[in-house]
Scaffold this motif. Structure first.
Motif, mmCIF file in Angstrom:
data_model
loop_
_atom_site.group_PDB
_atom_site.id
_atom_site.type_symbol
_atom_site.label_atom_id
_atom_site.label_comp_id
_atom_site.label_asym_id
_atom_site.label_seq_id
_atom_site.Cartn_x
_atom_site.Cartn_y
_atom_site.Cartn_z
ATOM 1 N N ASP A 114 0.910 -1.163 0.122
ATOM 2 C CA ASP A 114 0.083 -0.069 -0.020
ATOM 3 C C ASP A 114 0.930 1.173 0.255
ATOM 4 N N ALA A 115 0.467 2.403 -0.542
ATOM 5 C CA ALA A 115 1.004 3.725 -0.400
ATOM 6 C C ALA A 115 1.254 3.964 1.091
ATOM 7 N N LEU A 116 2.412 4.679 1.485
ATOM 8 C CA LEU A 116 2.674 4.939 2.786
ATOM 9 C C LEU A 116 1.554 5.935 3.319
ATOM 10 N N PRO A 117 1.514 6.248 4.618
ATOM 11 C CA PRO A 117 0.622 7.109 5.242
ATOM 12 C C PRO A 117 1.392 8.335 4.964
ATOM 13 N N GLU A 118 0.609 9.368 4.690
ATOM 14 C CA GLU A 118 0.927 10.619 4.519
ATOM 15 C C GLU A 118 1.463 11.376 5.925
ATOM 16 N N TYR A 119 2.623 12.025 5.960
ATOM 17 C CA TYR A 119 2.931 12.826 7.108
ATOM 18 C C TYR A 119 2.519 14.300 7.040
ATOM 19 N N GLY A 120 2.131 15.040 7.942
ATOM 20 C CA GLY A 120 1.976 16.452 8.033
ATOM 21 C C GLY A 120 3.057 17.209 8.649
ATOM 22 N N PRO A 121 2.897 18.598 8.523
ATOM 23 C CA PRO A 121 3.543 19.535 9.110
ATOM 24 C C PRO A 121 3.826 19.375 10.493
ATOM 25 N N GLU A 122 2.985 18.613 11.278
ATOM 26 C CA GLU A 122 2.833 18.680 12.661
ATOM 27 C C GLU A 122 4.285 17.923 13.104
ATOM 28 N N GLU A 123 4.528 16.834 12.450
ATOM 29 C CA GLU A 123 5.662 15.971 12.442
ATOM 30 C C GLU A 123 7.110 16.633 12.409
ATOM 31 N N LEU A 124 7.002 17.707 11.985
ATOM 32 C CA LEU A 124 8.347 18.512 11.726
ATOM 33 C C LEU A 124 8.711 19.351 13.019
ATOM 34 N N GLN A 125 7.758 19.590 13.999
ATOM 35 C CA GLN A 125 8.228 20.610 15.167
ATOM 36 C C GLN A 125 9.694 20.361 15.576
ATOM 37 N N ASP A 126 10.062 19.070 15.990
ATOM 38 C CA ASP A 126 11.467 18.970 16.615
ATOM 39 C C ASP A 126 12.483 18.783 15.487
ATOM 40 N N GLY A 127 12.292 18.883 14.373
ATOM 41 C CA GLY A 127 13.390 18.632 13.141
ATOM 42 C C GLY A 127 14.334 19.930 13.181
ATOM 43 N N GLN A 128 15.362 19.670 12.346
ATOM 44 C CA GLN A 128 16.293 20.699 12.292
ATOM 45 C C GLN A 128 16.511 21.130 11.010
ATOM 46 N N LEU A 129 16.588 20.203 10.050
ATOM 47 C CA LEU A 129 16.630 20.611 8.520
ATOM 48 C C LEU A 129 15.825 19.895 7.658
ATOM 49 N N VAL A 130 15.222 20.604 6.906
ATOM 50 C CA VAL A 130 13.903 20.076 6.182
ATOM 51 C C VAL A 130 14.075 20.696 4.741
ATOM 52 N N LEU A 131 13.892 19.784 3.541
ATOM 53 C CA LEU A 131 14.003 20.147 2.324
ATOM 54 C C LEU A 131 12.519 20.230 1.798
ATOM 55 N N ALA A 132 12.188 21.345 0.998
ATOM 56 C CA ALA A 132 10.901 21.450 0.367
ATOM 57 C C ALA A 132 11.063 21.528 -1.054
ATOM 58 N N LEU A 133 10.209 20.990 -1.927
ATOM 59 C CA LEU A 133 10.362 20.881 -3.314
ATOM 60 C C LEU A 133 9.026 21.558 -3.822
ATOM 61 N N ASP A 134 9.157 22.832 -4.358
ATOM 62 C CA ASP A 134 8.110 23.541 -4.922
ATOM 63 C C ASP A 134 7.762 23.092 -6.324
ATOM 64 N N GLN A 135 6.642 22.309 -6.611
ATOM 65 C CA GLN A 135 6.175 21.769 -7.663
ATOM 66 C C GLN A 135 7.434 21.256 -8.908
ATOM 67 N N VAL A 136 8.339 20.303 -8.030
ATOM 68 C CA VAL A 136 9.280 19.436 -8.710
ATOM 69 C C VAL A 136 8.579 18.361 -9.217
ATOM 70 N N THR A 137 8.432 17.961 -10.442
ATOM 71 C CA THR A 137 7.423 17.082 -11.062
ATOM 72 C C THR A 137 7.913 15.853 -11.315
#
Length: 292
Positions: free
Chosen positions: A128-151
């Motif tokens: 099955d597809a993996l469950p989706e994570y939400g922004p709530e999971e990133l509260q304790d992170g340090q380094l996050v990479l965001a991809l704006d419409q990389v297709t």
């Protein structure tokens, strides 16, 4: 020593794994998780685990690295493994607990399932597809990479690998104008899809705002940025934002970032593929943030 026994069935030869108390012999139509909850459904205490919109039903992933990572991921719901005898021996050497029915298959039969050009290495796993994570999971992170419409799924898969290699906390994509989870993305990521949080958001501009509220500094890569990445000040919580090749980070997203930074290339070619830009910027970010 193999923990499989060969059985005769109407469909040919089949190996069945030893039963474990955690999982039974899940079939594709029995969408159950190890905790007894429906696959992809809400998980008590984890509101960010919600059904993925990426797939309507189970699909095959392939390749030994990809399948190994799927077996090691407790969040991945697995159904059935189709595999050659040689590939099975190679998986068993990796000390995996194979907790689904295992069906012997020829390379040609697997070709029919995943495509003759797919480099499946003699193994395909129905998942099955993996469950989706939400922004709530990133509260304790340090380094996050965001991809704006990389297709391009090949670019996103390569970026997922780089993010795992450089110990980023998550890779964020938009729900639209981004590759869905599927065989091509999983294979290109070579296991990384099951090794890092993949957060999918409906609105990247709003997500940047949310991350800034959580204490992150948002830095967008832009060829017209006033400073190079090396000369940009980093805080202890960084969100790196990369855009698609050609368009780059969209204007509305750039405006919500704290800083714009460029990657200066000393050679004759001044621009990089987005996957190469991602690994270089992640590496520089770790150095500037003092992450070991």
């Amino acid at each position: 020593m193999s923990n499989f026994k060969k059985q005769k069935s109407a469909g040919g030869n089949r190996w069945s794994p030893e039963q474990s108390p955690e999982r039974g012999n899940d079939r594709p139509h029995e969408k159950s998780r190890p905790d007894g909850k429906p696959s992809g459904g809400f998980s008590k205490g984890k509101p960010w685990l919600k059904k993925s919109a990426a797939e309507d039903g189970p699909f095959y992933i392939y390749g030994l690295h990809t399948i190994e990572a799927a077996f090691r991921n407790p969040e991945r719901t697995r159904h059935k493994l189709l595999i050659t005898q040689n590939a099975l021996r190679r998986l068993e050497e990796r000390n995996l607990k194979i907790d689904v029915p295992v069906e012997e298959a020829s390379p040609r039969n697997i070709d029919k399932l995943v495509g003759k050009d797919a480099v499946h290495q003699g193994a395909a796993l129905l998942v099955d597809a993996l469950p989706e994570y939400g922004p709530e999971e990133l509260q304790d992170g340090q380094l996050v990479l965001a991809l704006d419409q990389v297709t391009d799924p090949h670019n996103v898969g390569a970026i997922l690998r780089s993010a795992v290699a450089l110990s980023a906390d998550a890779v964020v994509t938009t729900r639209r104008h981004a590759p869905e989870e599927g065989p091509v993305l999983a294979k290109t990521a070579s296991g990384a899809l099951d090794m890092i949080k993949h957060v999918r958001v409906p609105n990247m501009s709003r997500f940047v705002d949310e991350m800034r509220d959580k204490g992150y500094q948002a830095i967008a890569l832009d060829s017209e940025g006033p400073n190079s990445v090396e000369n940009t000040t980093f805080t202890d919580k960084t969100l790196l934002v990369l855009g698609s090749e050609g368009k780059g980070v969209r204007e509305g997203v750039r405006k919500n970032c704290d800083a714009l930074a460029r990657l200066d290339m000393p050679g004759e070619i001044k621009s990089l593929n987005v996957s190469n830009a991602a690994i270089l910027s992640l590496y520089v970010a770790r150095m500037k943030m003092g992450l070991s």
